[in-house]
Design an enzyme around this catalytic site. Structure first.
Site, PDB file in Angstrom:
ATOM      1  N   SER A  37      41.746  27.726  79.703  1.00 55.06           N
ATOM      2  CA  SER A  37      43.414  28.043  78.711  1.00 55.06           C
ATOM      3  C   SER A  37      43.189  29.168  78.361  1.00 55.06           C
ATOM      4  O   SER A  37      43.956  29.685  77.696  1.00 55.06           O
ATOM      5  CB  SER A  37      43.329  27.020  77.524  1.00 55.06           C
ATOM      6  OG  SER A  37      42.966  25.637  78.069  1.00 55.06           O
ATOM      7  N   LYS A  80      47.136  22.528  69.601  1.00 57.23           N
ATOM      8  CA  LYS A  80      46.744  23.686  70.104  1.00 57.23           C
ATOM      9  C   LYS A  80      48.167  24.756  68.714  1.00 57.23           C
ATOM     10  O   LYS A  80      48.353  25.031  68.161  1.00 57.23           O
ATOM     11  CB  LYS A  80      47.093  24.681  71.295  1.00 57.23           C
ATOM     12  CG  LYS A  80      46.069  24.310  71.501  1.00 57.23           C
ATOM     13  CD  LYS A  80      45.667  24.845  73.606  1.00 57.23           C
ATOM     14  CE  LYS A  80      44.639  24.357  74.093  1.00 57.23           C
ATOM     15  NZ  LYS A  80      44.592  24.631  75.466  1.00 57.23           N
TER      16      LYS A  80
END
Length: 207
Positions: A37, A80
């Site tokens: 990521s 997130k």
């Protein structure tokens, strides 16, 4: 790192060697960076450093990237976004903050009402990108650049500045090697100067 170097070779090393050694560190963070990521974030940081074009600091970035520069989906996208929104809310929402996510994750979004309220009010934003080109343009406000028929990027684009810097590094390495050769050190191992004469035979052996 192999994916990032593969992307850089594909984009910038078609007409010159890629002579680059890079390291990325997060200040005052003592743990490793886990998962794919962070790979697009690392690539944006490298492109910014090489080009000298600064990145907007109010935008958090997540997304995996492949060697073609395509931004790929990641896990935990809702957590997130909500986590960064909470940080921004505590520091004070300015309207210039937000999160950059892969376009492939848009259908996965199930955000808290307070995040949606901030988006509607224009105090927090969510951008979805498909490629590194789109991402670097959003983060810098400068066109990424498209390679022309002559094989070059526009000089004022991010990629044009990166390409010029990488060419400068390659030429610097070549000139350094030539300089070492001229001084008789390193390089091809050749030395300059007069050839040494063979020693004379002793008189007794001539007889």
């Amino acid at each position: 790192m192999l994916i990032l170097s593969g992307y850089l070779r594909r984009a910038f090393a078609q007409d010159k060697p890629l002579t680059l050694a890079a390291s990325i560190a997060f200040e005052q963070s003592y743990g490793g960076v886990d998962g794919d990521s962070a790979s697009s974030t690392e690539l944006y940081a490298l492109l910014s450093s090489l080009s000298g074009v600064p990145i907007r600091q109010g935008i958090a970035v997540t997304g995996s990237v492949n060697q073609k520069g395509e931004v790929q989906p990641i896990g935990g996208v809702n957590e997130k976004i909500e986590g960064f929104h909470e940080v921004c809310k505590r520091k004070g929402l300015t309207g210039g903050q937000g999160v950059l996510i892969p376009a492939a994750n848009v259908n996965d979004l199930m955000l808290k009402p307070e995040v949606l309220d901030s988006v509607r009010a224009g105090t927090f934003r969510i951008w979805a990108v498909r490629t590194v080109d789109e991402g670097i343009e959003l983060l810098t406000g400068v066109p990424a650049g498209v390679r022309g028929a002559d094989g070059n990027y526009p000089p004022d684009s991010v990629y044009g500045k990166v390409d010029a810097r990488l060419r400068e590094l390659a030429e610097g390495l070549r000139n350094f090697g030539e300089k070492k050769d001229d001084n008789g050190n390193g390089g091809s191992g050749k030395t300059k100067g007069k050839r040494a004469k063979p020693a004379k035979e002793p008189e007794d052996k001539k007889k």
